[in-house]
Design a protein around this motif. Structure first.
Motif, mmCIF file in Angstrom:
data_model
loop_
_atom_site.group_PDB
_atom_site.id
_atom_site.type_symbol
_atom_site.label_atom_id
_atom_site.label_comp_id
_atom_site.label_asym_id
_atom_site.label_seq_id
_atom_site.Cartn_x
_atom_site.Cartn_y
_atom_site.Cartn_z
ATOM 1 N N LEU A 47 0.873 -1.483 -0.065
ATOM 2 C CA LEU A 47 0.208 -0.008 -0.134
ATOM 3 C C LEU A 47 0.966 1.095 0.527
ATOM 4 C CD1 LEU A 47 -2.646 -0.493 1.956
ATOM 5 C CD2 LEU A 47 -2.438 -0.914 0.489
ATOM 6 N N GLU A 48 2.618 1.095 -0.198
ATOM 7 C CA GLU A 48 2.730 2.092 -0.050
ATOM 8 C C GLU A 48 2.471 3.440 0.945
ATOM 9 O OE1 GLU A 48 3.505 3.336 -5.320
ATOM 10 O OE2 GLU A 48 1.731 3.615 -4.126
ATOM 11 N N LEU A 49 3.079 2.757 2.633
ATOM 12 C CA LEU A 49 2.723 3.357 3.502
ATOM 13 C C LEU A 49 3.430 4.657 3.715
ATOM 14 C CD1 LEU A 49 0.752 1.003 5.127
ATOM 15 C CD2 LEU A 49 -0.786 2.696 4.261
ATOM 16 N N GLU A 50 5.101 4.261 3.632
ATOM 17 C CA GLU A 50 5.999 4.940 3.806
ATOM 18 C C GLU A 50 5.673 6.450 2.831
ATOM 19 O OE1 GLU A 50 7.191 2.211 0.072
ATOM 20 O OE2 GLU A 50 6.026 1.889 1.915
ATOM 21 N N ILE A 51 4.958 6.427 1.823
ATOM 22 C CA ILE A 51 4.643 7.733 0.690
ATOM 23 C C ILE A 51 3.273 8.515 0.768
ATOM 24 C CG2 ILE A 51 6.900 6.933 -0.875
ATOM 25 C CD1 ILE A 51 4.765 6.550 -2.726
ATOM 26 N N ARG A 52 2.364 7.419 1.650
ATOM 27 C CA ARG A 52 0.995 7.302 1.091
ATOM 28 C C ARG A 52 0.759 6.498 2.794
ATOM 29 N NH1 ARG A 52 -0.580 5.246 -5.293
ATOM 30 N NH2 ARG A 52 0.365 7.435 -6.023
ATOM 31 N N PRO A 53 0.498 7.995 4.055
ATOM 32 C CA PRO A 53 -0.038 7.187 4.931
ATOM 33 C C PRO A 53 -1.128 6.761 5.292
ATOM 34 C CG PRO A 53 1.631 9.291 4.799
ATOM 35 C CD PRO A 53 1.541 9.032 3.893
ATOM 36 N N GLY A 54 -1.047 5.607 5.594
ATOM 37 C CA GLY A 54 -2.346 4.913 5.941
ATOM 38 C C GLY A 54 -3.533 5.441 7.714
ATOM 39 N N TRP A 55 -4.394 5.571 7.400
ATOM 40 C CA TRP A 55 -5.057 5.792 8.407
ATOM 41 C C TRP A 55 -6.619 4.665 9.054
ATOM 42 C CZ3 TRP A 55 -3.527 9.967 11.328
ATOM 43 C CH2 TRP A 55 -2.821 11.428 10.351
ATOM 44 N N VAL A 56 -6.290 4.781 10.223
ATOM 45 C CA VAL A 56 -7.190 3.516 10.553
ATOM 46 C C VAL A 56 -8.507 4.573 11.346
ATOM 47 C CG1 VAL A 56 -6.015 1.668 10.220
ATOM 48 C CG2 VAL A 56 -6.189 3.110 12.854
ATOM 49 N N LEU A 57 -9.682 4.201 11.454
ATOM 50 C CA LEU A 57 -10.486 4.547 12.715
ATOM 51 C C LEU A 57 -11.436 3.271 13.649
ATOM 52 C CD1 LEU A 57 -12.816 6.494 12.558
ATOM 53 C CD2 LEU A 57 -14.750 5.226 11.331
ATOM 54 N N LEU A 58 -11.071 3.591 14.532
ATOM 55 C CA LEU A 58 -10.312 2.813 15.846
ATOM 56 C C LEU A 58 -12.670 3.435 16.621
ATOM 57 C CD1 LEU A 58 -7.430 3.347 16.661
ATOM 58 C CD2 LEU A 58 -8.166 1.284 15.795
#
Length: 154
Positions: A47-58
């Motif tokens: 998911l290329e998280l190093e350049i496109r950070p991801g977010w979670v809904l908790l």
């Protein structure tokens, strides 16, 4: 509202990967370059998280209810992508909460003034949600399969 947005952590990867039950659903959500099954230890790279950070809904107990990403495509434009709600949590309005939270984060923290996204045209519920949130179709940027939508900051 007890749901809150937080940067994705490696402890969330297995949960997110478990929401994808087929090669087709994985491709629709993550793109053609992401293999099924999506191994949790490969999620960050895929998911290329190093350049496109991801977010979670908790939720209030820190259970992972949804995931999404956004990245700046221009100085003032954030593109929302890979938005997914846990299959067990669908139908409760959490897609709206997730998109609103991601949008707020992009607008307030990253200074975006415009939001964009792509959605499969046959995903009627998502298209309706995005329209309700102020996104409008941009046909010249769309394809027969994917609708490109944009929303100026309010």
């Amino acid at each position: 509202m007890s749901e809150h947005l937080q940067p994705v952590q490696s402890s969330h990867y297995a949960t997110i990967a478990s929401w994808l039950d087929s090669a087709a659903s994985t491709q629709r959500w993550a793109g053609p370059g992401v293999a099924f099954p999506l191994a949790p230890d490969c999620l960050a790279h895929a998911l290329e998280l190093e350049i496109r950070p991801g977010w979670v809904l908790l939720d209030a107990h820190d259970n992972c209810l949804g995931f999404g990403q956004y990245w700046l495509t221009e100085a003032d434009t954030a593109h929302l992508g890979r938005i997914i709600v846990s299959p067990q949590a669908r139908g409760r309005g959490l897609g709206r909460v997730l998109v609103q939270s991601l949008s707020r984060q992009a607008l307030q923290v990253d200074g975006a003034r415009r939001l964009t996204l792509r959605v499969y045209r046959d995903n009627a519920a998502a298209v309706a949600l995005y329209r309700n949130l102020g996104f409008v179709a941009v046909e010249q940027e769309s394809t027969a399969e994917l609708l490109f939508m944009a929303c100026p900051a309010a």
